[in-house]
Design a protein around this motif. Sequence first.
Motif, mmCIF file in Angstrom:
data_model
loop_
_atom_site.group_PDB
_atom_site.id
_atom_site.type_symbol
_atom_site.label_atom_id
_atom_site.label_comp_id
_atom_site.label_asym_id
_atom_site.label_seq_id
_atom_site.Cartn_x
_atom_site.Cartn_y
_atom_site.Cartn_z
ATOM 1 N N ALA A 38 -44.388 -56.851 -58.246
ATOM 2 C CA ALA A 38 -44.518 -56.629 -56.811
ATOM 3 C C ALA A 38 -44.617 -55.164 -56.418
ATOM 4 O O ALA A 38 -45.290 -54.824 -55.438
ATOM 5 N N PHE A 39 -43.947 -54.264 -57.147
ATOM 6 C CA PHE A 39 -43.813 -52.874 -56.720
ATOM 7 C C PHE A 39 -44.508 -51.918 -57.680
ATOM 8 O O PHE A 39 -44.500 -52.121 -58.895
ATOM 9 N N ALA A 40 -45.071 -50.853 -57.126
ATOM 10 C CA ALA A 40 -45.633 -49.780 -57.941
ATOM 11 C C ALA A 40 -44.492 -49.046 -58.660
ATOM 12 O O ALA A 40 -43.358 -49.017 -58.166
ATOM 13 N N PRO A 41 -44.755 -48.443 -59.820
ATOM 14 C CA PRO A 41 -43.678 -47.758 -60.560
ATOM 15 C C PRO A 41 -42.986 -46.673 -59.750
ATOM 16 O O PRO A 41 -41.784 -46.451 -59.903
ATOM 17 N N ASP A 42 -43.733 -45.973 -58.878
ATOM 18 C CA ASP A 42 -43.158 -44.863 -58.116
ATOM 19 C C ASP A 42 -42.880 -45.247 -56.663
ATOM 20 O O ASP A 42 -42.881 -44.400 -55.772
ATOM 21 N N VAL A 43 -42.621 -46.512 -56.407
ATOM 22 C CA VAL A 43 -42.380 -46.995 -55.052
ATOM 23 C C VAL A 43 -41.229 -46.232 -54.394
ATOM 24 O O VAL A 43 -40.263 -45.834 -55.051
ATOM 25 N N GLN A 44 -41.346 -46.036 -53.082
ATOM 26 C CA GLN A 44 -40.329 -45.331 -52.306
ATOM 27 C C GLN A 44 -39.656 -46.307 -51.340
ATOM 28 O O GLN A 44 -40.335 -47.073 -50.648
ATOM 29 N N LEU A 45 -38.330 -46.263 -51.282
ATOM 30 C CA LEU A 45 -37.562 -47.130 -50.389
ATOM 31 C C LEU A 45 -36.784 -46.286 -49.389
ATOM 32 O O LEU A 45 -36.117 -45.318 -49.760
ATOM 33 N N ARG A 46 -36.850 -46.678 -48.127
ATOM 34 C CA ARG A 46 -36.057 -46.053 -47.068
ATOM 35 C C ARG A 46 -35.271 -47.143 -46.361
ATOM 36 O O ARG A 46 -35.818 -48.188 -46.009
ATOM 37 N N MET A 47 -33.978 -46.927 -46.156
ATOM 38 C CA MET A 47 -33.110 -47.891 -45.488
ATOM 39 C C MET A 47 -32.666 -47.343 -44.136
ATOM 40 O O MET A 47 -32.216 -46.195 -44.041
ATOM 41 N N VAL A 48 -32.796 -48.151 -43.101
ATOM 42 C CA VAL A 48 -32.321 -47.804 -41.759
ATOM 43 C C VAL A 48 -31.320 -48.883 -41.364
ATOM 44 O O VAL A 48 -31.705 -50.019 -41.068
ATOM 45 N N VAL A 49 -30.041 -48.547 -41.372
ATOM 46 C CA VAL A 49 -28.985 -49.533 -41.145
ATOM 47 C C VAL A 49 -28.350 -49.291 -39.780
ATOM 48 O O VAL A 49 -27.757 -48.239 -39.544
ATOM 49 N N ARG A 50 -28.486 -50.266 -38.884
ATOM 50 C CA ARG A 50 -27.989 -50.130 -37.518
ATOM 51 C C ARG A 50 -26.700 -50.914 -37.284
ATOM 52 O O ARG A 50 -26.375 -51.254 -36.144
ATOM 53 N N THR A 51 -25.984 -51.221 -38.329
ATOM 54 C CA THR A 51 -24.738 -51.963 -38.216
ATOM 55 C C THR A 51 -23.756 -51.441 -39.250
ATOM 56 O O THR A 51 -24.165 -50.940 -40.305
ATOM 57 N N ASP A 52 -22.470 -51.549 -38.945
ATOM 58 C CA ASP A 52 -21.434 -51.140 -39.894
ATOM 59 C C ASP A 52 -21.030 -52.270 -40.828
ATOM 60 O O ASP A 52 -20.177 -52.082 -41.702
ATOM 61 N N ALA A 53 -21.646 -53.438 -40.684
ATOM 62 C CA ALA A 53 -21.223 -54.613 -41.442
ATOM 63 C C ALA A 53 -21.733 -54.624 -42.874
ATOM 64 O O ALA A 53 -21.273 -55.423 -43.693
ATOM 65 N N ILE A 54 -22.681 -53.745 -43.190
ATOM 66 C CA ILE A 54 -23.246 -53.705 -44.535
ATOM 67 C C ILE A 54 -23.758 -52.296 -44.781
ATOM 68 O O ILE A 54 -24.082 -51.571 -43.823
ATOM 69 N N SER A 55 -23.811 -51.879 -46.033
ATOM 70 C CA SER A 55 -24.248 -50.516 -46.325
ATOM 71 C C SER A 55 -25.186 -50.496 -47.521
ATOM 72 O O SER A 55 -25.078 -51.327 -48.431
ATOM 73 N N PHE A 56 -26.122 -49.545 -47.499
ATOM 74 C CA PHE A 56 -27.054 -49.289 -48.588
ATOM 75 C C PHE A 56 -27.288 -47.791 -48.665
ATOM 76 O O PHE A 56 -27.151 -47.084 -47.658
ATOM 77 N N PRO A 57 -27.688 -47.279 -49.826
ATOM 78 C CA PRO A 57 -28.117 -45.878 -49.891
ATOM 79 C C PRO A 57 -29.295 -45.662 -48.945
ATOM 80 O O PRO A 57 -30.140 -46.549 -48.790
ATOM 81 N N PRO A 58 -29.388 -44.499 -48.302
ATOM 82 C CA PRO A 58 -30.464 -44.283 -47.323
ATOM 83 C C PRO A 58 -31.857 -44.236 -47.931
ATOM 84 O O PRO A 58 -32.844 -44.485 -47.229
#
Length: 375
Positions: free
Chosen positions: A222-242
């Motif tokens: 599904a993903f290219a080897p150099d894929v870039q991920l950005r996380m935008v979390v608008r709740t305190d109920a769960i967390s991920f690296p940005p």
Amino acid sequence: MSFTPIPDADPRAARARAGRRDVRQDAECAAFWDGFTASLAGGDPRRTAWPDAFGFGGEGPLADELAALVLAGRKRATASLPVEYTALGEALPVAGDLSIVLDGAGHPVAIIERTSVQLVAFEAVDASFAAREGEGDGSLAAWRQAHAWYFGQVFREWGGRLQDDTPVLCQCFQVVWPPTVADARPVAVARAFEGQAISPAEAIAAYLRAKDGNRPYLLDAAFAPDVQLRMVVRTDAISFPPASAGREALAETLVRRFNQEYENVHSVCLGAPPPPDAVAFGCRWLVAMSARQDGAVRVGCGRYDWAFAPADGRVAALTIRIDAMESLPPDTLQTVMAWAAALPSPWCPERVAVDALPALAPLRQVAQALQRADA
């Protein structure tokens, strides 16, 4: 409807009555599986998979009859009830899952790979699916008569009764082993592993299967080897690296660590899939799951923004926005999972998902988040 197992039901005994086998504990099934995996190329992800084993219809003459239809090329679909899996503590099947088919005496005769799995109301199963099941005279009337009897047997064991709106798992499959009866393998993910292009919709579906089913290997398709991920979390109920960079880092964040914390994961994309030539696409998403640590049920929603590599359709960049993530008590699991499992997957009309939301107060926050103008 919900399904409540009878209090003294023993899942291990039920598996035996249903003609199920633990492949790891069954030498004949293990040898049959080893023959299949030995025929695969070194990079084929099926080499490291592990199937279940069962007889269509359980054991005895019915399993013999249905196995013969599979070997003859006539039967390429099967229908079952969600409770046949959930009551045994098993996940519902998804496209790409592999199974060993047993005859009435419990001997392996074929390996099948599911090409599609859909939840359809009993009354909405159509003639084309009935014909694909290949049983009796292949008519819809015969299908309904036979399955009303079979599902009645299931409900007598686990509780409940068949109704017109009872959800049915309609599974289509292909035979991949033995070679004498195997079909061609058209699954899109297989093409991707062989270096061919994958469509944006197929890439998104492969990602959801990877995340929900703890299958990190699918991200290679599904993903290219150099894929870039950005996380935008608008709740305190769960967390991920940005942010994360590279396919392996995404697999660690979105699949491995995620599945260490959560189980019973059902995710859908809301709306229609992207066109085949899309280079960018945005859609809302919805997820239901439960926490491994305390059993709390989580239901959340947000938005995906995808960028696809024009050359092969793989995901080059992904932004995941989490708008809401509500927590519910563990005793709501059956109610929430019955709703989530019945949603069309991976693409679900938003109105279908929202209109069927269980009447639980925290879920109103999810519905409101989906209705915001910037969603």
